[in-house]
Design a protein around this motif. Structure first.
Motif, PDB file in Angstrom:
ATOM      1  N   ILE A   1       3.426   5.512  -6.039  1.00 25.76           N
ATOM      2  CA  ILE A   1       3.124   5.527  -7.471  1.00 25.76           C
ATOM      3  C   ILE A   1       2.115   6.629  -7.779  1.00 25.76           C
ATOM      4  O   ILE A   1       2.249   7.361  -8.762  1.00 25.76           O
ATOM      5  N   ALA A   2       1.104   6.764  -6.918  1.00 25.87           N
ATOM      6  CA  ALA A   2       0.060   7.778  -7.144  1.00 25.87           C
ATOM      7  C   ALA A   2       0.635   9.191  -7.116  1.00 25.87           C
ATOM      8  O   ALA A   2       0.132  10.083  -7.813  1.00 25.87           O
ATOM      9  N   ASP A   3       1.692   9.417  -6.315  1.00 24.11           N
ATOM     10  CA  ASP A   3       2.285  10.751  -6.188  1.00 24.11           C
ATOM     11  C   ASP A   3       3.366  11.025  -7.223  1.00 24.11           C
ATOM     12  O   ASP A   3       3.866  12.150  -7.314  1.00 24.11           O
TER      13      ASP A   3
ATOM     14  N   LYS B   1       0.830  -1.206   0.000  1.00 22.17           N
ATOM     15  CA  LYS B   1       0.000   0.000   0.000  1.00 22.17           C
ATOM     16  C   LYS B   1       0.863   1.253   0.000  1.00 22.17           C
ATOM     17  O   LYS B   1       0.560   2.238  -0.681  1.00 22.17           O
TER      18      LYS B   1
ATOM     19  N   ASP C   1       5.476  11.320 -10.944  1.00 22.61           N
ATOM     20  CA  ASP C   1       5.298  11.768 -12.324  1.00 22.61           C
ATOM     21  C   ASP C   1       5.810  10.723 -13.305  1.00 22.61           C
ATOM     22  O   ASP C   1       5.326  10.630 -14.430  1.00 22.61           O
TER      23      ASP C   1
ATOM     24  N   ILE D   1      -1.110   2.146 -15.142  1.00 17.73           N
ATOM     25  CA  ILE D   1      -0.770   3.399 -14.468  1.00 17.73           C
ATOM     26  C   ILE D   1      -0.877   4.557 -15.447  1.00 17.73           C
ATOM     27  O   ILE D   1      -0.329   4.493 -16.558  1.00 17.73           O
TER      28      ILE D   1
ATOM     29  N   ARG E   1       0.628   7.196 -16.048  1.00 21.50           N
ATOM     30  CA  ARG E   1       1.830   8.021 -16.075  1.00 21.50           C
ATOM     31  C   ARG E   1       2.935   7.212 -16.756  1.00 21.50           C
ATOM     32  O   ARG E   1       2.839   5.988 -16.845  1.00 21.50           O
TER      33      ARG E   1
ATOM     34  N   GLU F   1       2.007   1.730  -3.490  1.00 20.64           N
ATOM     35  CA  GLU F   1       0.923   2.233  -4.336  1.00 20.64           C
ATOM     36  C   GLU F   1       0.727   3.731  -4.142  1.00 20.64           C
ATOM     37  O   GLU F   1       0.457   4.458  -5.112  1.00 20.64           O
ATOM     38  N   GLU F   2       0.887   4.213  -2.910  1.00 21.79           N
ATOM     39  CA  GLU F   2       0.759   5.653  -2.652  1.00 21.79           C
ATOM     40  C   GLU F   2       1.920   6.424  -3.287  1.00 21.79           C
ATOM     41  O   GLU F   2       1.742   7.539  -3.774  1.00 21.79           O
TER      42      GLU F   2
END
Length: 474
Positions: free
Chosen positions: A80-82, A74, A84, A110, A112, A77-78
């Motif tokens: 990756i979300a943040d 998790k 670029d 993803i 990005r 995953e966070e």
């Protein structure tokens, strides 16, 4: 462009080695044991003329969300979300594994850019894995060696292409926003607002203590988010992770450290590396918050950690965590104060704050104590005040005579702060008893309001260094 690049991949493919290579320092712990990295660790990377934030992450594993591996995933995953850009790393020598294929499918979704790095590709042993990685559907792989620095130029070209394209898109978006600005005065006011509150050099605060004392939970509560990996398992934190934060418009850099057990119990190489990383964080911090379990405070290891902080000369605050689990709080606090007077003579009057990292109880008081401790750590006392105090000390309680000859204390001055360091000029300093030295330190602490601050006191043989100058002026 202030871009963020996340490194992902299954355990033990060389993500932390790549992170250290791009940062240019051995910040992340590296070991042959899979799963060394657990939290996401940011760092400032340099590659040619590119400057960006690189984030090391835990190895991706297919595990239950409630398990430690699931909570580690998790965190990844966070990250990756943040990000670029995402660097997906595989081990070219091991080839493409089912786990690589599973998470490559996730990476393809993803929204990005993803760059595929076939690490450990040096020599012929990695060639089959490089060719095999074409089948992951993530574009052409970059044959790479994080250990030896091979493939950096191709990685630079890929990142440059992505960064340039992103900057061009951002420029078009900025132009579009400019076209619809109706009130230029309003726009100027917004620019002025952005310029205000510029971040000063942040206060460096390390959170230290025994395993499972609640250090990561405390930082998460301060931040208001699950930034650090936590759980009931002891010893989750391995790397010292730094996090930027702001408290009441004051900028802070928080360092979460690995729990430190007694030296005799630390046998594994990985735990030794974790403890060494924690010690380095304490050494470079300005204030250290030692977190104790309020149910079992002042264990032998707690006292050793406190003594370590004092010997390093850091400002100290003691937090008694899990205060919400204490039934009779008045009795517990009385017992804590009694033990503090008994065990903490070297930092008499140190700030002690009962807190609960799970409920948030006492956290504002903790931060107030941190900034007060930092202020005292920077304190300076004028030479005139010090010598007036010294004259009174010598008159009321002179140093004991040694071999029939009395030791003369002639002059006292502060050499530096951070922590406060005082120098006494006297005759025969080598014969001054240790007890009298402690008496002087405690007197300085009490008279000049420096409770809980490590105080250094040095002795030099000689006369008042300013006496001759005063005579010449006359």
């Amino acid at each position: 462009m202030n871009a963020t690049v996340a490194i992902i991949g299954r355990p033990n493919v060389g993500k932390s080695t790549l992170f250290n290579r791009l940062v240019g320092k051995r910040l992340a712990l590296v070991d042959d044991t899979p799963g060394v990295t657990r939290d996401r660790r940011p760092g400032e990377a340099r590659l040619g003329d590119l400057r960006f934030t690189i984030v090391d992450t835990a190895g991706l594993e297919d595990a239950d969300n409630a398990s430690l591996a699931g909570r580690m995933r998790k965190q990844t995953e966070e990250a990756i979300a943040d990000a670029d850009v995402v660097l997906f790393v595989i081990d070219a020598r091991a080839g493409v594994t089912p786990l690589d294929a599973h998470f490559a499918e996730v990476a393809r979704k993803i929204a990005r850019p993803v760059i595929l790095l076939a690490n450990k590709a040096e020599g012929r042993a990695g060639e089959p894995g490089v060719y095999e990685s074409y089948g992951l559907g993530l574009g052409d792989p970059v044959p790479f060696s994080a250990e030896h620095g091979e493939g950096l130029s191709e990685l630079y070209d890929r990142l440059r292409e992505i960064f340039d394209a992103t900057e061009a898109e951002q420029g078009e978006a900025d132009e579009a926003e400019t076209d619809i600005v109706l009130d230029p005065e309003l726009d100027e006011d917004e620019e002025e607002e952005d310029l205000t509150g510029t971040a000063e050099r942040p206060l460096r605060i390390a959170v230290a203590g025994r395993p499972n004392a609640g250090k990561s939970t405390l930082i998460n509560k301060l931040l208001g988010e699950d930034r650090l990996l936590t759980g009931p398992e002891a010893g989750i934190t391995r790397d010292s992770i730094s996090v930027d934060w702001e408290w009441r418009e004051r900028h802070v850099k928080l360092f979460d450290t690995a729990g430190m057990r007694r030296k005799a119990r630390v046998q594994e190489k990985l735990e030794k590396l974790s403890v060494a990383d924690a010690l380095r964080a304490i050494k470079f911090a300005e204030v250290v918050v030692v977190t104790l379990d309020a149910q079992i405070p002042f264990e032998k290891q707690d006292l050793q950690i406190i003594d370590l902080v004092v010997r390093e000369g850091r400002a100290l605050v003691i937090a008694f965590n899990k205060w919400d689990t204490i039934e009779d709080r008045n009795e517990a606090w009385t017992e804590i104060k009694y033990k503090a007077e008994r065990y903490l003579n070297q930092v008499r009057g140190v700030a002690m704050v009962p807190i609960s990292a799970t409920t948030g109880y006492g956290l504002d008081k903790l931060m107030e104590a941190v900034f007060d401790a930092y202020k005292m750590w920077n304190a300076r006392v004028s030479t005139a005040r010090l010598n007036r105090w010294l004259e009174g000390v010598v008159a009321h309680h002179p140093p004991p005579a040694v071999a029939g000859r009395r030791i003369k204390l002639r002059y006292l001055t502060q050499a530096k702060a951070r922590p406060p360091h005082f120098v006494v000029f006297c005759s025969r300093p080598e014969q001054l008893p240790e007890a009298y030295l402690r008496y002087l330190v405690n007197g300085i602490r009490e008279t000049f309001k420096l409770p809980g601050t490590p105080i250094r006191l040095s002795f030099r043989k000689g006369e008042n260094p300013y006496a001759n100058k005063a005579k010449k002026r006359r």
